[in-house]
Structure formats: C-alpha cells, structure tokens
Scaffold this motif. Structure first.
Motif, PDB file in Angstrom:
ATOM      1  N   CYS A 209      -1.704  11.040   6.034  1.00 49.58           N
ATOM      2  CA  CYS A 209      -0.830  10.014   6.609  1.00 49.58           C
ATOM      3  C   CYS A 209      -1.653   8.873   7.197  1.00 49.58           C
ATOM      4  O   CYS A 209      -1.318   7.698   7.013  1.00 49.58           O
ATOM      5  N   LEU A 212      -2.942   6.187   4.739  1.00 50.02           N
ATOM      6  CA  LEU A 212      -2.004   5.301   4.049  1.00 50.02           C
ATOM      7  C   LEU A 212      -2.273   3.828   4.318  1.00 50.02           C
ATOM      8  O   LEU A 212      -1.943   2.965   3.495  1.00 50.02           O
ATOM      9  N   TYR A 215       0.353   0.982   3.733  1.00 50.33           N
ATOM     10  CA  TYR A 215       1.559   1.602   3.179  1.00 50.33           C
ATOM     11  C   TYR A 215       2.237   2.531   4.179  1.00 50.33           C
ATOM     12  O   TYR A 215       3.272   3.117   3.871  1.00 50.33           O
ATOM     13  N   TYR A 226       6.260   6.344   4.249  1.00 49.69           N
ATOM     14  CA  TYR A 226       5.503   5.325   3.524  1.00 49.69           C
ATOM     15  C   TYR A 226       6.464   4.198   3.101  1.00 49.69           C
ATOM     16  O   TYR A 226       7.688   4.375   3.079  1.00 49.69           O
ATOM     17  N   TYR A 240       6.204  10.737   2.750  1.00 49.95           N
ATOM     18  CA  TYR A 240       4.950  10.951   2.031  1.00 49.95           C
ATOM     19  C   TYR A 240       4.729  12.455   1.917  1.00 49.95           C
ATOM     20  O   TYR A 240       4.733  13.168   2.932  1.00 49.95           O
TER      21      TYR A 240
END
Length: 483
Positions: A209, A212, A215, A226, A240
């Motif tokens: 996470c 990301l 995103y 996300y 996600y």
C-alpha cells in the motif's frame, strides 16, 4: 482519372497477400490491397504461426470478431472523428507525463468525446480468468488465457468456474486492475473476490500500500484503496488486492497485486479492466521480473478479424532476430518506454531534417492509434509521401482529426505505397508494414504542436511487428512480419 496498377502487375499479384509480399520485397514501393484492410465478420485466427515457446497468449481487438465479447455487426464502431479525438486525448496523456499537465496542455486536447466505446476501440486485449480453477484442464489447457484466482485443492476439487475477463494492454500505466462485483447485470461478468480463497486485500499499513505512491487513495475499513485516472476523465478506483495469477501454460505468480475496481466500468461491456505493463513496481512485468527477466513483447494484427500475440519474457535468439535499440530512461516519466528515433526514410531516402529535431526521442505506446511526430519531421514526411503518391487523387483533409493527407481511392483496389521506415539509434531500421501507413485512406501520421515534444509511436505503425520491451536488458527490439 482513377489510377490503376499496370495490367502485368495485377496478373502477377492477383489478390493473394503472400503474392503481394513476395513480388514487392525488393521494390521501392509496396503494394497494398485495400480490400485486405476491410473488416470481416468472422475471426480468421493467426496469419503467422504464433510462437510456441515461453509464456504467450493470443491478442485481439476487444470489439472485433476475435473477441469473446464480440457483439456482431450491431456493435457499430465509433466514428473516425470520435476515435481520433480520443486518440488526441491519449497523446496529451503521454506528453503530460513527460512535461507536466501545464506544458502539454498547450494543444487543443480538451474536446468532449464519448468514451464508452472509443477508449477501447483499436486497442489490444487479452483474456484472463478470475476465480477458482481445476488443476488438469484449466491449469494446463489452452494457451489462450491469463488467469487470476486460487489453485485447486490437493484432491483436485475446485470451486465455482472462473469468469473470463477481457483486459486491455496498457504500456503507459502501472497498476493492473479488473472490474469486481457488485454489478448491475443479471449475469455479472465481473471478478468476485468472495469466491477466491487466495484473495486478500492489502491492509493500509502494508508495504504494498505504501508503494502505491501517486495511485494511493486513502483507506477504507483498514483496506488499502487505489485510484488510476485517465486522460479522458475516466478512472478506476477500489481496493488494492492480491491473488494467484496463472499465465498461459500453468506458470503462476503468487500474491499478484492488482486493483479491484468498484467505482466504474472500463469499456461499455467490451472489456473488464486494464493490464498495466509500465515500468512501475506495480506492473505485470515488474511483478514477474524474477521469473521472466522483466521483459515482454506483443504483436498487433493488421486488422480486427485476425489475432496477434502477447508474450512475457525475452524470446530465444532475440539478439539475432530483432533489430535492437537502447531503451532510454527519463526520470520525469519513468513509466514510459522510450527510444531514440534518429531518422525516417521514404523509399530508402532519409527525410531532409536536422538530426537535432529527433532529440526528444520517441515513446512506444500500446494504446495510441496514430503516430505523432515532431512538427518539422511530420512536415518533411508529408511532403515526401505526397510526392510519391502524386498519381492518386487527393481527398479533402480531415482537420477535425488532424489527418491532412487523404486520398480518394474510389474504384482502386491496389495502391502503390512508398516504403516508410523508422531508424532508431544503433541503426535499428524498422520498415513499417503496408497496413501501418494508411488509416482511413489518409496518411497514418500527424504532428505534435512543436519539435520539443517526443514522438509517440502508435499501434497502427506497430502492426505485424513483434515489439520487445526488454527492461532487464535495457533494449527495445523489433521483429517484422511476426503476426
């Protein structure tokens, strides 16, 4: 007066594509049978025997007859104007990654366009399967699918059958995603994570996470969220997640990371997601780099009624069979695949432009349709092309879609096209297939706003060429007449 080929040439060539290819192999011009570009109602499969080594899957147009979701002639294609307005938005999306939104927005890109069908028309897609699978027929059967879902239990039993999904290949994005339930349809075609025993949502404090970056979209019920935004204003967002990915003949990727899209639909029912192939850590190629060496290739077919292929890994003998050029790196746009275009030739003659005009390089993109060139380069190509096509009657330009070199081929079946080749660094010469020179009876190129923006090599010009993205080796390769 309409132009026709000499009678002798017609007798030699007939209507056979193989005869056309053999007859003009060493000629200045290449002969295009215009009927070969017309859409067919049925899928004719592969034109060339696809590779049988490595992990590969058939590739097709999501709205064409080779697609599992083909709706027949009733599914009318978008107008050329809508399609190429959408393509202009895509070009803006690519340039904004290089220059930032302010610099790239100088052009007139923000035009309204219907995106439900145009965003996936003339794209390349593959089939994946999401859900529970058996070990025998589904794990080691047809090479036509990628699958995500749990492996079977030790006794060979399986749960509900997997649901086929059509996903578009996107070389300019990083986060793969698929549509997830719920959906409004009676027979939902979406992936259902509740049916997969190996599915897991990433917690908000997980390393996946945190990686990301741009995103990331916050947290919901301690599940990582996300969001991926696209140039046409559409987006994908949701949870996600991870699950088991099976590629072609039984190769698996455990804990494959992808977005479970719960906010929007991707293509009006024709597609169910996007398979991101960019250079970011979340992409398919990055996640499979330990298995396949951080490389992939694809070959786009010349028309919608034929299949190409997508392959993960570096093909054997690539150094000898591919024209290779170094892959450029750009910290401003690390997800993009770029190479240095140094020249363009028409019938073997280089365009008369200064070398520095090519300095911005070229982006190779799977979803852009029409190739964009620096303004000066396009002007020189247009002049050379018009000169070689002087025998054919011109048609009015189509300024609303930036196609300004068009022809009236009424009554003409065979057209003598000048050969067009792209020359990349280290003398990697890539001659375009005849199907990649015209688009809608117009020259299939257009211009950037100026010479500072990089060229964008569109999928029309990539047709029939296997394009290798060898990230691990730092090269891009081209193999002609591959599909």
């Amino acid at each position: 007066m309409f132009v026709v080929l000499p009678l002798l040439l017609l007798l030699l060539l007939g209507s056979s594509p193989s005869a056309l290819a053999a007859a003009d192999e060493h000629e200045e011009f290449t002969v295009l049978d215009l009927s070969s570009l017309k859409p067919h109602a049925a899928c004719s499969g592969h034109r060339v025997t696809p590779p049988n080594n490595g992990s590969w899957v058939p590739l097709y147009h999501p709205l064409g007859p080779c697609s599992p979701s083909y709706r027949g002639a009733a599914a009318a294609a978008p107008s050329l104007a809508d399609l190429l307005r959408q393509d202009r938005l895509r070009a803006h999306h690519i340039h904004s990654k290089v220059f930032g939104d302010f610099r790239a927005s100088k052009g007139s890109y923000k035009e309204p366009v219907a995106v439900e069908e145009t965003q996936v028309h003339h794209q390349a897609a593959i089939t994946i399967e999401m859900g529970t699978q058996s070990t025998s027929s589904q794990m080691h059967g047809s090479h036509s699918e990628l699958r995500i879902g749990p492996a079977a239990t030790g006794d060979g039993t399986s749960g509900p059958p997997p649901v086929s999904q059509t996903v578009v290949l996107d070389t300019a994005s990083d986060v793969p995603w698929v549509d997830c339930v719920p959906c409004a349809l009676a027979e939902c075609p979406y992936y259902d994570p509740a049916r997969s025993s190996s599915y897991a949502a990433f917690p908000c404090n997980s390393s996946a996470c945190k990686q990301l970056g741009p995103y990331a979209n916050g947290c919901a019920n301690n599940q990582c969220q996300y969001r991926v935004a696209y140039s046409d204003g559409s987006s994908s967002s949701g949870t996600y997640s991870s699950d088991l990915l099976t590629i072609s003949s039984g190769d698996t990727v455990r804990n494959f990371r992808f977005g479970c899209n719960q906010a929007s639909s991707s293509g009006g029912g024709a597609t169910n997601g996007f398979m991101a192939l960019g250079r970011g850590a979340q992409s398919l190629t990055a996640q499979t780099s330990s298995i396949y060496g951080n490389a992939f290739s694809y070959c786009f077919p010349p028309r919608e009624s034929e299949k190409g292929f997508f392959r993960i890994g570096v093909p054997g003998g690539a150094r000898y069979r591919f024209a290779m050029t170094p892959m450029l790196r750009d910290r401003r746009a690390p997800a993009l695949y770029r190479a240095l275009l140094v020249a363009i030739t028409v019938n073997g003659q280089p365009l008369n432009v200064a070398p520095e005009v090519f300095a911005a390089g070229a982006v190779l993109d799977s979803r852009t349709v029409i190739t964009r060139l620096p303004l000066t380069v396009y002007g020189a190509l247009r002049a050379a092309f018009r000169d070689k096509m002087a025998a054919y009657r011109r048609a009015p330009p189509q300024p609303e879609v930036a196609l300004d070199t068009c022809y009236d081929f009424t009554g003409v079946r065979y057209v003598r096209l000048p050969r067009v080749a792209l020359v990349f660094d280290r003398n990697a010469v890539v001659e375009l297939d005849r199907s990649g020179i015209l688009f809608g009876d117009c020259l299939a190129f257009t211009a950037n706003d100026d010479d500072s923006m990089p060229a964008i090599l569109g999928n029309t010009q990539q047709q029939t060429i296997e394009v290798l993205h060898d990230v691990g080796g730092g090269n891009i390769g081209f193999r002609r007449q591959a599909c």
